[in-house]
Design a protein around this motif. Sequence first.
Motif, PDB file in Angstrom:
ATOM      1  N   ARG A 135       0.805  -1.209   0.000  1.00 35.61           N
ATOM      2  CA  ARG A 135       0.000   0.000   0.000  1.00 35.61           C
ATOM      3  C   ARG A 135       0.849   1.275   0.000  1.00 35.61           C
ATOM      4  N   ALA A 136       0.832   1.945  -1.135  1.00 38.70           N
ATOM      5  CA  ALA A 136       1.567   3.188  -1.227  1.00 38.70           C
ATOM      6  C   ALA A 136       0.910   4.272  -0.383  1.00 38.70           C
ATOM      7  N   ASP A 137      -0.407   4.161  -0.174  1.00 38.01           N
ATOM      8  CA  ASP A 137      -1.120   5.236   0.509  1.00 38.01           C
ATOM      9  C   ASP A 137      -0.756   5.350   1.982  1.00 38.01           C
ATOM     10  N   ASP A 138      -0.140   4.316   2.559  1.00 39.95           N
ATOM     11  CA  ASP A 138       0.245   4.401   3.960  1.00 39.95           C
ATOM     12  C   ASP A 138       1.668   4.907   4.134  1.00 39.95           C
ATOM     13  N   ARG A 139       2.305   5.249   3.037  1.00 40.28           N
ATOM     14  CA  ARG A 139       3.726   5.578   3.141  1.00 40.28           C
ATOM     15  C   ARG A 139       3.996   7.073   3.221  1.00 40.28           C
ATOM     16  N   PHE A 140       2.925   7.880   3.144  1.00 39.62           N
ATOM     17  CA  PHE A 140       3.140   9.320   3.098  1.00 39.62           C
ATOM     18  C   PHE A 140       3.774   9.840   4.379  1.00 39.62           C
ATOM     19  N   SER A 141       3.290   9.346   5.514  1.00 37.83           N
ATOM     20  CA  SER A 141       3.812   9.867   6.765  1.00 37.83           C
ATOM     21  C   SER A 141       3.672   8.811   7.839  1.00 37.83           C
ATOM     22  N   GLU A 142       4.252   9.132   8.997  1.00 38.80           N
ATOM     23  CA  GLU A 142       4.242   8.222  10.133  1.00 38.80           C
ATOM     24  C   GLU A 142       2.806   7.889  10.563  1.00 38.80           C
ATOM     25  N   THR A 143       1.915   8.834  10.430  1.00 38.77           N
ATOM     26  CA  THR A 143       0.555   8.640  10.944  1.00 38.77           C
ATOM     27  C   THR A 143      -0.475   8.756   9.826  1.00 38.77           C
ATOM     28  N   ALA A 144      -0.135   8.208   8.642  1.00 38.69           N
ATOM     29  CA  ALA A 144      -1.023   8.348   7.484  1.00 38.69           C
ATOM     30  C   ALA A 144      -2.423   7.799   7.764  1.00 38.69           C
ATOM     31  N   MET A 145      -2.491   6.620   8.380  1.00 35.39           N
ATOM     32  CA  MET A 145      -3.798   6.016   8.628  1.00 35.39           C
ATOM     33  C   MET A 145      -4.594   6.819   9.641  1.00 35.39           C
ATOM     34  N   GLU A 146      -3.917   7.234  10.736  1.00 38.06           N
ATOM     35  CA  GLU A 146      -4.613   8.027  11.754  1.00 38.06           C
ATOM     36  C   GLU A 146      -5.167   9.313  11.132  1.00 38.06           C
ATOM     37  N   ASP A 147      -4.364   9.965  10.315  1.00 36.11           N
ATOM     38  CA  ASP A 147      -4.795  11.227   9.703  1.00 36.11           C
ATOM     39  C   ASP A 147      -6.012  11.012   8.813  1.00 36.11           C
ATOM     40  N   ARG A 148      -6.004   9.921   8.033  1.00 34.82           N
ATOM     41  CA  ARG A 148      -7.150   9.661   7.163  1.00 34.82           C
ATOM     42  C   ARG A 148      -8.394   9.318   7.972  1.00 34.82           C
ATOM     43  N   LYS A 149      -8.202   8.571   9.056  1.00 30.31           N
ATOM     44  CA  LYS A 149      -9.349   8.221   9.904  1.00 30.31           C
ATOM     45  C   LYS A 149      -9.950   9.464  10.541  1.00 30.31           C
ATOM     46  N   ARG A 150      -9.103  10.375  10.955  1.00 33.94           N
ATOM     47  CA  ARG A 150      -9.599  11.614  11.552  1.00 33.94           C
ATOM     48  C   ARG A 150     -10.498  12.366  10.564  1.00 33.94           C
ATOM     49  N   GLU A 151     -10.193  12.214   9.273  1.00 32.27           N
ATOM     50  CA  GLU A 151     -10.982  12.908   8.253  1.00 32.27           C
ATOM     51  C   GLU A 151     -12.254  12.150   7.880  1.00 32.27           C
ATOM     52  N   GLY A 152     -12.386  10.911   8.355  1.00 31.81           N
ATOM     53  CA  GLY A 152     -13.625  10.193   8.073  1.00 31.81           C
ATOM     54  C   GLY A 152     -13.439   8.885   7.331  1.00 31.81           C
ATOM     55  N   TYR A 153     -12.181   8.546   7.026  1.00 34.04           N
ATOM     56  CA  TYR A 153     -11.872   7.277   6.359  1.00 34.04           C
ATOM     57  C   TYR A 153     -12.328   6.121   7.239  1.00 34.04           C
ATOM     58  N   PHE A 154     -12.505   4.931   6.652  1.00 36.65           N
ATOM     59  CA  PHE A 154     -12.954   3.816   7.476  1.00 36.65           C
ATOM     60  C   PHE A 154     -11.819   3.269   8.331  1.00 36.65           C
TER      61      PHE A 154
END
Lengths: 304, 418
Positions: free
Chosen positions: A285-304
Motif C-alpha cells: 500500500r503506497a497510501d500508507d507511506r506518506f507519513s508516520e501517521t497516514a492512517m490516523e490522519d485519514r481516519k480523523r478525516e472520516g476514512y474507514f
Amino acid sequence: MTTSAPSLVDHLDILEAHAIFIIREVVAECERPVLLFSGGKDSAVLLHLAVKAFAPQKLPFPVMHVDTGHNFPEVIAYRDERVATLGLRLEVASVQEAIDKGRVPDPGPLGMRNRLQTVALLDGIARHKFDAAFGGARRDEDKARAKERVLSFRDKFGQWDPKAQRPELWQLYQGRVNAGENLRAFPLSDWTELDIWNYIKRENVPLPTIYFAHERPVIKRDGMWLAVGEFVHPEPGEVVERHLVRFRTVGDATCTGAVRSAAENIDAIINEISVTNVSERGATRADDRFSETAMEDRKREGYF
Amino acid sequence: MSESTTDLLRFATIGSVDDGKSTLIGRLLVDTRQLFDDQLEAVAHASAKRGVGDLDLSFVTDGLRAEREQGITIDVAYRYAATPTRKFVIADCPGHVQYTRNMATGASTADVALVVLDATTGLKEQTRRHLCIAALLGVRYVIVAANKMDLAQWSQSTYNAVVSQMNDVGTRLGFSDTVVIPVSALRGDNVVERGFEASWYSGPTVLQALEEAPAGLWANSEAGARLPIQWVLRQHGGGRTYAGMVTGSHFSVGDAVTLLPSGVTATITGINGPRGSMTSAVPGLSVDLDIDQDTDAGRGDLLATAPLPTVTDEFEATLCWFSDRPLTPNSRLRLKHTTRSTPVRVNTISGTLDVETLTVTPTDQLVTNDIGLVSLLTADPIVVDDYRANRVTGSFILIDEVTNATVAAGMIGHASFI
C-alpha cells in the motif's frame, strides 16, 4: 435426551462467534446499517459472516462499494457475482462522481484516489442516511487501527477523535448516535491476516482471482510492483516486465502493489504469509507511506 | 469445558504511567519476532525522528501522533501474538489516571493482568487503583513484572520488597496466584530471554508465565447457561429461533429452559451454530435456539437453565464513573444490560471505594474515576446474575441520554473485598 459432551471449538470458532455477535448487535441497535464491500478478502469474510448471522433470512441491509474508478476488472466481476448470488442490494459511492461534481479536486485520470474515497464514503453515508457502516478493518493492519474501538463513533463530519473514544467494556457494544452522526463497526477487529486466510480456507469463502498467483505485466514504482493496465501506464524509464504475482490486498489499482509469488492456492498462500518478513500494508500500500501517521490522519478525516 | 478457549489467552497490561508497560509489550513482540521488518523499520525511523534513541520500544504500541509526541499511552492498543503453544490477544492499557476508562476497557475482557511496575519505587497509588479495578472486573490471576531492575542493580532485596507488597495486595483483592518476575523491559532480561544478572531468580520469564497462565477462566459459571436474545430469526416454514451468544454454561438439545422475564418454560428442540445444527453449544458461541413453545420472546429477553438468574428492577451495583460531570442521586440515565436497554434512575449513592485502603467512604456524589456503591432503579425489569457468577449477565453500562456518551461501567453486586 442425555447431555452430550460439548464439542471442542478452536480460536477461529471464537473469532467467528464474536464477529457474528457484533454484527447482530449493530443491526439490532441501528436504524440503517450498511456493509462496506470492496471485494477484498476482509470484506469477503465480513459478508460471509453477515450472511451467516441472519440465515436463513436474507441480509437485512445493503452493501456499499466505495468505488475509486480505478478498479481491477476481476474485482468488479467478483463483486457483481456476489451481489447476484446472495441477492444483495448494492449501492455504489463513486469517487468519479465526486470528482465530476467538483466535490474533490481531480487528481487526473491516473492520479492516486485512495484519499478521495473519504469524501465519496461520507457522501454515500449522508445520501442514504446510514447510521452504521460495517468495515473489514483489522487491528493488526496498522498502529492507528490497533487503537480503535470495535464500534467507532464518528461525529457529524465523519471524524474519528482518537483522544475521546467511548469506553467499550465487555461485549456491551453501544451504538446510539444522534442524527447525522454515525458508527463504523469492525467485527474483524481481533482477526489477523493469518486468521482471515485460515477462515477462508475452512469456509471456502470465494475470492477474486487476483489473490492467487498469475502472470501479468508489471512495473516497479516506488519499490512496489504495480499491474500495468487501464490506469497504470509505464512512465519514461520504467520497464514493463512479466512476472508471476498475486495481490495481498485489494485497493485502488494505482496504489496497490502486487507481490512476486507462485502461490496458486490457499494452502500455498498460508505457507507464504506464515514466513513473510513484510507486513500486508507495508508490502502493498503506497497510501500508507506518506507519513508516520497516514492512517490516523485519514481516519480523523472520516476514512474507514 | 474451558477447553473452548485454552489456546487463546487475553491479557491486559496494567500499572502506573512511565513504569514501562508499552516498552515491555514492545520488547515481548520484538523478541518473539511478531513484528515485520517494515514495522520495525518504522519504529526505528520514528525513534530517530523524535530523538529517543535507536529503537523506542514503546512506539510499537503507542501508535497515535499525540502518544508519540507526549511519550505516553492514551488509549488501549490491541496486539496479537502467537507462540507454538498459544495465541495471545494483548490489550496494552494507558497508565494515566485521566485515561482510567480506557484501562477499564482493556481489562474488562482479560483473563489475566500483566502488572508492570517500577521496582525501584514499588507500588504507586495508580498501580493500586489499577489492581483494584482489575479485581473488581473479575481478574483473578496476575503476573507482575518488577521492571527497571537494571536501575536497582538487580538487588534481591528490592525484588523481595515488591513480592511482599504484592502478596499483601493480592491477598486483600483475592487474586488466586501472583508470580513476580524481575525484569528489565529496556534490555530484555527475563521478558523472553532469561537474564543473567539476577542469578538468585529461578522462576519463569514473562513469556513463560503467560504461556502457563490459565485461559478461558470466564467460560464457565456455577450459575446455569444463559442466552440473551439478540435477534429472532424466522425459519423457512414459519418457525422462529432465538439468536444470541451462549454464556455461563453450555446448552444441549433436550435441556429445560426458562424464558425470562416472562417465566415461560420450554425444552430446547434444536441448536443451530455457524456451521450447522449441533447437539450442544459451549459458552462463547453464537447460536440460535429452537424451543418447543410458541412465545412472543424478543430482543432483550433471556433463555436460561437452572440455577436461574434474578428478574429485578432495583438492585445494588458497583460503578466505575467515567464522566466529567458528577453523578448524583435521582440522576436519570439509560442502562444497557446484555441486549436490553432501559431508562434507569439512581436511587442512592452509598459510598466511594478508597483504592489504597479498600474502605468505603460515605458520599452523595461520584466524580470522574470514582468507584462507587449505588442502588439503581430501572424502568423495565432486567435479568441478572451477580457479576462474580457471570460476567455477561452481571455487567452493564450507563449512557447519557442526551450525548449518548458511555458514562459508567457497572457490576451487579459487590466484590467480596468491599
